[in-house]
Scaffold this active site. Structure first.
Site, PDB file in Angstrom:
ATOM      1  N   SER A 186      -1.538   4.169   2.631  1.00 21.24           N
ATOM      2  CA  SER A 186      -1.018   5.488   2.886  1.00 21.24           C
ATOM      3  C   SER A 186      -2.049   6.008   4.202  1.00 21.24           C
ATOM      4  CB  SER A 186      -1.441   6.512   1.568  1.00 21.24           C
ATOM      5  OG  SER A 186      -1.072   7.491   1.811  1.00 21.24           O
TER       6      SER A 186
ATOM      7  N   ASP B 247       7.816   6.971  -5.011  1.00 24.30           N
ATOM      8  CA  ASP B 247       6.443   7.612  -4.241  1.00 24.30           C
ATOM      9  C   ASP B 247       6.707   8.939  -4.051  1.00 24.30           C
ATOM     10  OD1 ASP B 247       4.526   8.407  -2.586  1.00 24.30           O
ATOM     11  OD2 ASP B 247       4.145   6.226  -1.884  1.00 24.30           O
TER      12      ASP B 247
ATOM     13  N   HIS C 261       2.945   5.883  -5.820  1.00 22.51           N
ATOM     14  CA  HIS C 261       1.884   5.678  -4.572  1.00 22.51           C
ATOM     15  C   HIS C 261       0.610   5.049  -5.169  1.00 22.51           C
ATOM     16  CE1 HIS C 261       0.898   6.884  -0.707  1.00 22.51           C
ATOM     17  NE2 HIS C 261      -0.076   7.517  -1.286  1.00 22.51           N
TER      18      HIS C 261
END
Ligand SMILES: N[C@@H](CCC(=O)N[C@@H](CS)C(=O)NCC(=O)O)C(=O)O
Length: 277
Positions: free
Chosen positions: A147, A223, A256
């Site tokens: 991320s 996600d 995620h």
């Protein structure tokens, strides 16, 4: 450097360390896993940069990297994501301030005094690792991240050609210029002149001529941040236009979280091992 903890794991040592950083002006904590090795051996180093709200501890606790690192003989280094402390500026939001350094050197008050994570991860911490860990072969480095940390891995690799033989990412932010997280963070740390953001945008760096030999990206299609923040299609377009071989794997049903990261961690370590031999 002070040792906070050392635990034997998969025949190697999982350590957590703290040092006074001249770059951030704060104490910084990081973790290093050194796999089992012969005395006098030199092993490659894989950097893992973490995402928003994380410290070194999230991946150390939940990343499940040690078995693969032990198998391939790879050192795994996980820095923190920002300077921290009561004297360090912060923000009430979870996506800005402490825990959200975005791997930039801030130029704006009040952030510029401490929020210098680009220099910390590019310069100070590698020098410390080279000095304190004789086993680390700094001529063989790879980098990955998740991320915000995927954004860090991509931009650091793109800005430092030849330094990382292996680059990969989990659900990276690929273009801070084109997502709310990036606009908020880079606007806050670097100011409103978007030209100053360019060195911190993987897609812009590629469009500007920066190159990677190859790139592996895993992205869960469940996600929650995929469409608004992560936008892997922008990276795909940039890599296609530049001729960068991108392996983008859309992973069905994955979100995620660290359950996603842990599932594909061994693949990223194998990807690095192939290139760091
Ligand atoms: N607000 C949520 C979302 C932020 C989030 O998903 N952060 C990712 C990185 S962008 C993460 O790894 N969180 C910590 C964890 O799952 O251990 C949180 O505090 O965790």
């Amino acid at each position: 450097m002070e040792t906070i903890s050392q635990n034997k794991a998969y025949g190697g040592v999982q350590g957590v360390y703290r040092h006074r950083s001249a770059t951030t002006g704060t104490d910084m904590t990081f973790s290093v896993y050194v796999p089992p090795h012969e005395e006098g051996a030199r092993l490659p180093v894989l950097w893992y940069l973490s995402g928003l709200t994380c410290t070194h501890a999230n991946v150390t606790d939940k990343g499940e990297y040690r078995r693969a690192c032990a198998e391939h003989g790879i050192i795994f280094v996980a820095p923190d994501t920002s300077p921290r402390g009561d004297d360090v500026p912060d923000d009430d939001a979870w996506d800005f301030g402490q825990g959200a350094g975005f791997y930039v050197d801030a130029t704006q008050d009040p952030w510029s005094a401490n929020f210098r994570m680009r220099s910390y991860v590019e310069d100070e911490l590698p020098a410390l690792i080279a000095r304190e860990f004789a086993v680390a072969d700094m001529s063989r480095q790879g980098i990955t991240g998740h991320s915000m940390g995927g954004h860090g891995a991509l931009t650091i690799a793109l800005r430092n050609p030849g330094r990382f033989r292996s680059v990969s990412a989990f659900a990276p932010i690929v273009s801070p210029l084109n997502c709310p997280w990036g606009e908020k963070a880079l606007g806050g740390y670097l100011g409103s002149d978007r030209a100053a953001w360019m060195p911190y945008d993987a897609c812009a760096l590629i469009a500007d001529g920066a190159r990677l030999d190859a790139l592996l990206v895993d992205q869960g299609d469940a996600d929650a941040f995929l469409r608004e923040q992560l936008k892997p299609e922008l990276l795909q377009q940039a890599c296609e236009a530049a001729g960068i071989p991108l392996t983008l794997r859309m992973q069905r049903g994955y979100d995620h979280s660290y359950y996603f990261i842990a599932t594909f961690m061994a693949d990223h370590i194998a990807w690095a091992a192939e290139r760091l031999r």
